[in-house]
Design a protein around this motif. Structure first.
Motif, PDB file in Angstrom:
ATOM      1  N   ARG A 156      -3.887 -20.289   9.615  1.00  0.00           N
ATOM      2  CA  ARG A 156      -3.004 -19.232   9.048  1.00  0.00           C
ATOM      3  C   ARG A 156      -2.332 -20.097   7.832  1.00  0.00           C
ATOM      4  O   ARG A 156      -1.573 -19.289   6.886  1.00  0.00           O
ATOM      5  N   MET A 157      -2.358 -21.348   7.847  1.00  0.00           N
ATOM      6  CA  MET A 157      -1.858 -22.025   6.834  1.00  0.00           C
ATOM      7  C   MET A 157      -2.263 -21.987   5.272  1.00  0.00           C
ATOM      8  O   MET A 157      -3.641 -21.991   5.474  1.00  0.00           O
ATOM      9  N   GLU A 177     -11.690 -20.888  -7.179  1.00  0.00           N
ATOM     10  CA  GLU A 177     -11.323 -21.009  -5.860  1.00  0.00           C
ATOM     11  C   GLU A 177     -10.636 -19.881  -5.167  1.00  0.00           C
ATOM     12  O   GLU A 177     -10.687 -18.687  -5.609  1.00  0.00           O
ATOM     13  N   THR A 178     -10.986 -19.838  -3.585  1.00  0.00           N
ATOM     14  CA  THR A 178     -10.414 -18.770  -2.897  1.00  0.00           C
ATOM     15  C   THR A 178      -9.227 -19.377  -2.052  1.00  0.00           C
ATOM     16  O   THR A 178      -9.493 -20.405  -1.204  1.00  0.00           O
ATOM     17  N   LEU A 179      -8.162 -18.611  -2.211  1.00  0.00           N
ATOM     18  CA  LEU A 179      -6.896 -19.039  -1.554  1.00  0.00           C
ATOM     19  C   LEU A 179      -6.749 -18.381  -0.475  1.00  0.00           C
ATOM     20  O   LEU A 179      -7.044 -16.937  -0.299  1.00  0.00           O
ATOM     21  N   HIS A 180      -6.519 -18.903   0.670  1.00  0.00           N
ATOM     22  CA  HIS A 180      -6.316 -18.507   2.191  1.00  0.00           C
ATOM     23  C   HIS A 180      -4.977 -18.535   2.575  1.00  0.00           C
ATOM     24  O   HIS A 180      -4.513 -19.804   2.655  1.00  0.00           O
ATOM     25  N   ILE A 181      -4.158 -17.563   2.911  1.00  0.00           N
ATOM     26  CA  ILE A 181      -2.722 -17.685   3.078  1.00  0.00           C
ATOM     27  C   ILE A 181      -2.395 -16.451   4.243  1.00  0.00           C
ATOM     28  O   ILE A 181      -2.386 -15.483   3.856  1.00  0.00           O
ATOM     29  N   ASP A 182      -2.457 -17.247   5.487  1.00  0.00           N
ATOM     30  CA  ASP A 182      -2.078 -16.356   6.720  1.00  0.00           C
ATOM     31  C   ASP A 182      -2.670 -14.926   6.458  1.00  0.00           C
ATOM     32  O   ASP A 182      -2.260 -13.860   6.978  1.00  0.00           O
ATOM     33  N   GLY A 183      -4.171 -15.061   6.682  1.00  0.00           N
ATOM     34  CA  GLY A 183      -4.925 -13.738   6.584  1.00  0.00           C
ATOM     35  C   GLY A 183      -5.350 -13.028   5.488  1.00  0.00           C
ATOM     36  O   GLY A 183      -6.025 -12.071   5.372  1.00  0.00           O
ATOM     37  N   ASN A 184      -4.548 -13.288   4.438  1.00  0.00           N
ATOM     38  CA  ASN A 184      -5.031 -12.882   2.954  1.00  0.00           C
ATOM     39  C   ASN A 184      -5.557 -13.871   2.214  1.00  0.00           C
ATOM     40  O   ASN A 184      -5.606 -15.081   2.233  1.00  0.00           O
TER      41      ASN A 184
END
Length: 375
Positions: free
Chosen positions: A34-35, A47-54
């Protein structure tokens, strides 16, 4: 031909790249996932940013067409994540000490779970301390769990005891909490002043959602330049909030550094606040003992990279708290052409102005750093 001696400078704005597996190595996997993390396309352009499910997609910046480094569009500075290689880079560039902000960890401002943030911040700070301990020239900023004032105060105390001398603040608090001009933050200002920790603000660090990623408010013609200059406004807003709310008056020992947003805005903001304070006196709350400009000129600092006008902010406009910054290792920074940049900025400057901007202002904030080598 004689090689010119280096112009040594401290940097009031640098960054370190965290290991990609940092959170997975030091946190339970369910929390680590989730971080904030970045997954780059094979060609390195998106790039794809992943932040706490988003998840969000964004185009990565490339080096400017006029870049002087000789590096390819996608190359990173060798010491972006390695402290030993970093010192070699700094020596070659003529950069002595650095105020170091994180990179991917800046995206923690978009987290909304206090427990996740508290745990993740602790991991970030423990790792950053290990990095800082590799050289007294590194001044790393401590991350803060701003979703809770109590957690924030506790982490400032913990990290100060660990050896941190600066605390990283985004330009806005989490959306669930009041802005920084509200009294709810008074315990945070208390502990910053008590410990002597510098309030280190970095522009472009608002909480983001799918509509606003990394300051991308504008699209269409001119969007890239519009987004770039608009990120600087956040640093000006938080400065005005700290002054007009009386926070800096109540805490004369508190120092604020606004990084990467230029410096010429300081005298303009001082004038604008003074005018508002005088002309709207009947509506002003709280009343201050001095004009807003006096708090800005004494307690607020700002770093810039390339702005020729920033030298005039000190030499012609009276703001002594102007500090140069390299933005190492980011591609819009000065890596590869630091010396030519510094020579251009200070070609016609008084030596005392050059010394103050390149060395003195930084040393005033962080007196524990060893002095710059004598040329």
């Amino acid at each position: 031909m004689t090689t010119p001696s280096l112009i040594w400078a401290n940097s009031g704005d640098s960054h370190v790249l965290e290991p990609q597996d940092l959170f997975f190595e030091r946190m339970p996997r369910a929390l680590a996932e989730r971080m904030p993390r970045s997954v780059k396309d094979p060609d390195g352009r998106w790039e794809t940013l992943h932040i706490d499910g988003n998840s969000w997609r964004r185009r990565l910046p490339t080096r400017p067409l006029t870049d002087e480094t000789g590096l390819s569009q996608q190359d990173k500075a060798p010491g972006a994540w390695d402290p030993e290689l970093r010192l070699k880079d700094l020596d070659g560039e003529g950069i002595w000490a650095e105020l170091i902000f994180p990179s991917i960890s800046m995206w923690t401002s978009s987290l909304t779970d206090p427990e996740l943030l508290r745990t993740g911040v602790s991991v970030i700070n423990d790792w950053a301390l290990e990095f800082q301990q590799r050289s007294p020239r590194f001044v790393c900023t401590a991350h803060l769990p701003l979703l809770s004032v109590e957690d924030t105060v506790a982490e400032i105390r913990r990290t100060h005891e660990m050896g941190f001398r600066a605390a990283f603040f985004p330009v806005e608090p989490p959306p669930s909490l009041p802005k920084f001009n509200h009294d709810v933050w008074e315990p945070v200002w208390d502990v910053l002043e008590e410990t002597g920790m510098v309030m280190a603000v970095h522009i472009g660090t608002e909480a983001h959602d799918a509509g606003v990623i990394n300051g991308q408010y504008h699209r269409g013609p001119g969007g890239a330049v519009l987004n770039y200059f608009e990120t600087s406004f956040g640093g000006q807003r938080i400065t005005a909030q700290m002054i007009t709310s009386g926070a800096l008056e109540r805490h004369p020992g508190l120092r604020v550094m606004v990084s990467e947003g230029g410096a010429t805005w300081g005298p303009f903001l001082a004038d604008r606040m003074d005018e508002g304070y005088r002309q709207h006196w009947s509506a002003v709350r709280p009343k201050l003992a001095k004009l807003p400009s006096e708090y800005l000129f004494t307690q607020v600092y700002a770093s810039f990279q390339h702005d020729g006008s920033a030298v005039a902010a000190m030499s012609a406009m009276g703001w002594r708290n102007v500090c140069w910054g390299s933005d190492y290792p980011h591609i819009e920074g000065t890596f590869g052409h630091t010396q030519s940049t510094l020579r251009g900025l200070f070609a016609n400057a008084d030596p005392a102005v050059r010394e103050r901007i390149t060395v003195g202002a930084f040393a005033e904030l962080f007196p524990h750093v060893p002095p710059v080598p004598v040329a």
